[in-house]
Design an enzyme around this catalytic site. Structure first.
Site, short mmCIF file in Angstrom:
data_model
loop_
_atom_site.label_atom_id
_atom_site.label_comp_id
_atom_site.label_asym_id
_atom_site.label_seq_id
_atom_site.Cartn_x
_atom_site.Cartn_y
_atom_site.Cartn_z
N SER A 1 0.93 -1.15 0.13
CA SER A 1 -0.01 0.20 0.07
C SER A 1 0.90 1.16 -0.09
CB SER A 1 -0.93 0.07 1.20
OG SER A 1 -0.17 0.12 2.38
N GLU B 1 -5.68 -15.33 1.23
CA GLU B 1 -4.52 -15.17 2.48
C GLU B 1 -4.86 -14.81 4.00
OE1 GLU B 1 -0.45 -12.34 3.11
OE2 GLU B 1 -1.88 -11.98 1.36
N LYS C 1 -2.70 -18.68 0.22
CA LYS C 1 -1.70 -17.95 0.75
C LYS C 1 -1.55 -17.93 2.19
CE LYS C 1 1.11 -13.75 0.09
NZ LYS C 1 1.51 -12.48 -0.44
N GLY D 1 5.95 -13.52 5.81
CA GLY D 1 5.50 -13.11 7.19
C GLY D 1 6.59 -12.42 8.04
N SER E 1 4.82 -16.54 -2.45
CA SER E 1 4.18 -15.35 -3.04
C SER E 1 4.96 -14.12 -1.84
CB SER E 1 2.57 -15.36 -2.88
OG SER E 1 2.14 -14.13 -3.21
N GLY F 1 6.85 -10.85 -0.64
CA GLY F 1 7.15 -9.35 -0.78
C GLY F 1 8.68 -9.13 -0.43
#
Length: 339
Positions: free
Chosen positions: A26, A177, A219, A262, A289, A291
């Protein structure tokens, strides 16, 4: 319902040796990332950073899809190509984060519920028209002495299933998720117990709301001790506990499980995924998946400077390659030393 298209897209996202880049931070989250390297967060700097990732030559060999933030979905690469087309031309599937974030849960304000269902049907039509073929919605479950409550688990599971049903109606593959956070002092055993409860509730809701399991992906978090727990589990224990929990709760009709990192370190997230894939074939594909676990080295290498773009792309490519190997169960720590 676009059943076969959903099934085909879901399977393409978990094709052997590939996983998903979560570049859907975001505006507030990407600001924190850019602040950490001393770069002001503007629409231009956000575009420049995402362009760096999406034009890294060779990443498409290990990345099947990219989750975009709404702003990014409608941005263009430096050469004027819309980002979804840039990705699709490389054989990478564009996706979109559609939730509006976790907010305090009424009646239990220390817990969270994810919002964003209002107007979602209309937004999904816009996203599909812009090129998005899959989506993501994150539910947040915290662990504390008296948390999570059954109430918190239920409302998040219900929202995840409503989102998933709306996605499939729009011809978009939902990534579901439910994230059990690893921020506390809980043991790995407590994490397994909570993750089991959460997955049980999520799949019960998905069934009630007629979500086609063959056309979605899960997820989840890995089953892992909280960051503040003095007793951290080894890689094999995490892999065993995670698989045990998933086998109890995730139907084999689901084509793939794409783990979130995480807050784990880059290398640990890769090692955990690799260990699970070495434990034999499972009912579903196991991939990633990620980030931060894909992006952190690239962000640090870039530092906001044009002359560092090539080095940043190499740092990203290394993490993508190593996680692609982990998705096959072929990763080794020696790969971290390779240039």
């Amino acid at each position: 319902m676009h059943e076969q298209a959903l099934i085909d897209t879901a399977n393409a996202l978990v094709v052997d040796g590939k996983g998903i880049l979560a570049a859907d931070e975001s505006t507030g989250t990407i600001k924190k990332r850019l602040d950490s390297i001393g770069v002001e967060s503007t629409e231009k700097t956000r575009q420049t950073y995402r362009n760096l990732l999406f034009t890294a030559d060779g990443a498409q060999d290990f990345i099947s899809g990219v989750i975009l933030f709404e702003e990014t979905l409608f941005q263009q690469a430096d050469d004027g190509t819309p980002f979804p087309k840039l990705l699709a031309d490389q054989g990478v599937i564009p996706g979109i984060k559609v939730d509006k974030g976790a907010k305090p849960l009424a009646g239990s304000p220390e817990e969270k519920v994810t919002e964003g269902l209002d107007g979602l049907r209309e937004r999904l039509a816009e996203y599909a028209a812009a090129g998005a073929r899959f989506a993501k919605w994150r539910g947040v479950i915290d662990i504390a002495d008296d948390q999570p409550t059954d109430y918190c688990i239920h409302v998040n599971a219900h929202a995840l299933a409503r989102y998933a049903a709306l996605c499939q109606e729009a011809g978009i593959v939902p990534i579901v998720e439910p994230e059990v956070l690893m921020d506390g002092a809980n043991s790995i055993e407590r994490c397994e117990e909570v993750t089991d409860r959460v997955l049980d509730a999520v799949f019960a809701e998905l069934k009630k709301q007629n979500v086609m399991l063959e056309g979605m992906l899960l997820k989840p978090n890995m089953v892992i001790a909280g960051k503040q727990c003095p007793q951290q589990a080894g890689v094999e224990q995490v892999a065993q506990a995670t698989l045990r929990c998933l086998k109890r709760r995730v139907p084999s009709a689901v084509p793939g499980i794409v783990f979130l990192s995480g807050g784990q370190s880059d290398e640990l997230a890769t090692a955990h995924l690799d260990a699970m894939n070495r434990m034999g074939p499972q009912p579903w594909k196991l991939s990633f998946s990620y980030g931060r676990a894909l992006q952190a080295p690239a962000l640090a290498a870039w530092g906001g400077k044009d002359e560092n773009i090539a080095a940043a792309q190499q740092a990203y490519l290394k993490r993508a390659r190593n996680n692609g190997a982990a998705a096959r169960g072929e990763y080794s720590a020696d790969m971290e030393q390779a240039a």
